[in-house]
Design a protein around this motif. Sequence first.
Motif, PDB file in Angstrom:
ATOM      1  N   PRO A  41      29.264  32.148  43.979  1.00  0.00           N
ATOM      2  CA  PRO A  41      29.068  30.751  43.593  1.00  0.00           C
ATOM      3  C   PRO A  41      27.636  30.418  43.186  1.00  0.00           C
ATOM      4  CG  PRO A  41      29.066  30.937  45.963  1.00  0.00           C
ATOM      5  CD  PRO A  41      29.363  32.315  45.445  1.00  0.00           C
TER       6      PRO A  41
ATOM      7  N   ARG B 107      34.363  33.574  38.448  1.00  0.00           N
ATOM      8  CA  ARG B 107      35.092  34.081  39.602  1.00  0.00           C
ATOM      9  C   ARG B 107      34.763  35.559  39.727  1.00  0.00           C
ATOM     10  NH1 ARG B 107      38.605  31.248  43.322  1.00  0.00           N
ATOM     11  NH2 ARG B 107      39.388  33.336  43.749  1.00  0.00           N
TER      12      ARG B 107
ATOM     13  N   ALA C 140      37.640  34.325  48.515  1.00  0.00           N
ATOM     14  CA  ALA C 140      36.979  33.005  48.479  1.00  0.00           C
ATOM     15  C   ALA C 140      36.678  32.591  47.044  1.00  0.00           C
ATOM     16  CB  ALA C 140      35.709  33.033  49.303  1.00  0.00           C
ATOM     17  N   ILE C 141      36.124  33.496  46.268  1.00  0.00           N
ATOM     18  CA  ILE C 141      35.783  33.230  44.857  1.00  0.00           C
ATOM     19  C   ILE C 141      36.329  34.376  44.017  1.00  0.00           C
ATOM     20  CG2 ILE C 141      33.943  32.899  43.165  1.00  0.00           C
ATOM     21  CD1 ILE C 141      34.187  30.572  44.990  1.00  0.00           C
TER      22      ILE C 141
ATOM     23  N   ASP D  28      43.784  35.233  50.056  1.00  0.00           N
ATOM     24  CA  ASP D  28      43.073  35.062  48.798  1.00  0.00           C
ATOM     25  C   ASP D  28      41.575  35.263  48.989  1.00  0.00           C
ATOM     26  OD1 ASP D  28      45.357  34.460  47.341  1.00  0.00           O
ATOM     27  OD2 ASP D  28      45.190  32.305  47.732  1.00  0.00           O
TER      28      ASP D  28
ATOM     29  N   TYR E 269      40.740  36.883  41.435  1.00  0.00           N
ATOM     30  CA  TYR E 269      41.657  35.760  41.388  1.00  0.00           C
ATOM     31  C   TYR E 269      42.469  35.627  42.680  1.00  0.00           C
ATOM     32  CZ  TYR E 269      40.764  36.048  36.364  1.00  0.00           C
ATOM     33  OH  TYR E 269      40.158  36.088  35.131  1.00  0.00           O
ATOM     34  N   PRO E 270      42.904  34.394  42.999  1.00  0.00           N
ATOM     35  CA  PRO E 270      43.883  34.234  44.079  1.00  0.00           C
ATOM     36  C   PRO E 270      45.212  34.859  43.662  1.00  0.00           C
ATOM     37  CG  PRO E 270      43.566  32.160  42.912  1.00  0.00           C
ATOM     38  CD  PRO E 270      42.552  33.116  42.362  1.00  0.00           C
TER      39      PRO E 270
ATOM     40  N   GLU F   5      41.525  24.667  35.026  1.00  0.00           N
ATOM     41  CA  GLU F   5      41.236  25.457  36.239  1.00  0.00           C
ATOM     42  C   GLU F   5      40.567  26.777  35.895  1.00  0.00           C
ATOM     43  OE1 GLU F   5      44.466  24.656  39.783  1.00  0.00           O
ATOM     44  OE2 GLU F   5      44.696  26.390  38.482  1.00  0.00           O
TER      45      GLU F   5
ATOM     46  N   GLY G  42      35.666  29.278  40.015  1.00  0.00           N
ATOM     47  CA  GLY G  42      35.251  28.979  41.377  1.00  0.00           C
ATOM     48  C   GLY G  42      36.409  28.544  42.248  1.00  0.00           C
ATOM     49  N   GLY G  43      36.153  27.576  43.131  1.00  0.00           N
ATOM     50  CA  GLY G  43      37.170  27.068  44.030  1.00  0.00           C
ATOM     51  C   GLY G  43      38.204  26.202  43.358  1.00  0.00           C
ATOM     52  N   GLN G  44      38.006  25.876  42.062  1.00  0.00           N
ATOM     53  CA  GLN G  44      38.977  25.058  41.339  1.00  0.00           C
ATOM     54  C   GLN G  44      40.246  25.836  40.996  1.00  0.00           C
ATOM     55  OE1 GLN G  44      38.246  21.784  40.798  1.00  0.00           O
ATOM     56  NE2 GLN G  44      36.364  22.242  41.928  1.00  0.00           N
TER      57      GLN G  44
ATOM     58  N   SER H 191      43.528  27.709  41.400  1.00  0.00           N
ATOM     59  CA  SER H 191      44.564  27.691  42.438  1.00  0.00           C
ATOM     60  C   SER H 191      45.490  28.891  42.314  1.00  0.00           C
ATOM     61  CB  SER H 191      45.381  26.406  42.338  1.00  0.00           C
ATOM     62  OG  SER H 191      46.247  26.466  41.216  1.00  0.00           O
TER      63      SER H 191
END
Length: 445
Positions: free
Chosen positions: A415, A423, A444-445, A442, A426-427, A89, A94-96, A98
């Motif tokens: 992106p 990124r 987006a990126i 969170d 981070y989330p 991850e 990116g969106g990967q 979590s």
Amino acid sequence: MNPLSVWFRCLAALLFSSLLLGPTACKLDLPNPNAATEEQALETREGILALSLGLRQLYSTTALEPIILTTGTTSREVKGITTFFNITELEQGGGQLSPSNANTSALFARNARVLYVADRLIGAAPTVLAADPATQSGVLAHAYLFKAAALAGMALGFEQGPLTTGTAPTFVPRQQLLQEAIRLLDQAAQELAATPPSAEFNTQVLGTAFNLPNTVQAYRARFNLMAGNYAAALTAANLVSLTSLSTFIYSTQNPNPVYQFTALAGTNFRPRDRFGLPSTLVETNDSRLTFYLSGPVVADANNGSTDNIRTLAGFFNRIDSPIPVYLPDEMRLIRAEANLRAATPNITAALTDINAVRTQTTGDPSGVYAALPAYAGLQTVDALLLEVYKQRCAELYLSGLRLDDSRRFGRPAPPTSLTERNRNFYPYPQQERTNNSNVPADPAI
């Protein structure tokens, strides 16, 4: 038993228990029949001094690892080479990525733990050390420094974060985290100027390798630069001695955290060749390439891309390799950037500092040298800012600063591009969100 030994047992219990605890769970009152309790440590002179030393150990062995390696993966300095879910991850970004990712959660939680310990010292020292202003000054300045470092550590990876720990703390924008870090460092500088630390504090807590006054000024320069306070960054950088070094010390009992995760069997990360930079940002005759990187170039195809990786050298090639708290040439590059970003840019002063970094071959206490010819490009603000970025990427490789530099210099961003970072922020950790309703949405990126 020596009070320091007693407290180190308590600290060890803290370090090895639940490394990903968030601030709502940060407690030192873990049952240990062989150790002083948290309150006992905070009520005695010996406990205060031992916890001060433990605070620096906590930061240098625990919080510093994700600051360097987690953000270093995002900014492409290192590659995640194992296929554990969290490493995959982080590498793909990116969106990967979590909210449950263990590595980004560690960046948040470990800095929160440093924040918690620093707050306890700041609260206890004025009472316990009331009769000893010189030792109290050292303890407070040292705690202010590491509280500031923890706040800035959160600001490296997250858009927002808490200013303190406790039950459901409020989150504030990262700019406010940085401003609070700067305020704490200003307090530390004032403490040290008004009352120099006692010989006892210098001997029992600082030792010979850690220069507290220089580190306070270096971090004032660093965090003011990150916050966009360029005049203050320039002033602070000018107060740092460029002929001495301040270092974090490691041993087999307290190992170099970067070495642990990049060199040992089953390691998760390896350095990307050429500092992970596009070819336009690297000069092949730069001596820092051979300082930081060694061994053959190996193609690694894990985690969705094929990349050239190397073996780490420099400050990360032994389990007990010291890591500089800052590099002298960081101050020169801060001065150059601050002069270029000033309302009235000082190109001459910036170029002087850039060339001092580029052409240096001797005299640096860190042993890091570019050994390059003088700058020969355009002498415009934009061209020289790009040169500052290029020099920072090489000089400050794996210092934990590349991700913030990439954002501050407006480098290609996701992106649209994943070349220099995958990124922006981070989330927030899922564990923190579960325990705290104040956690914001969170990014987006």
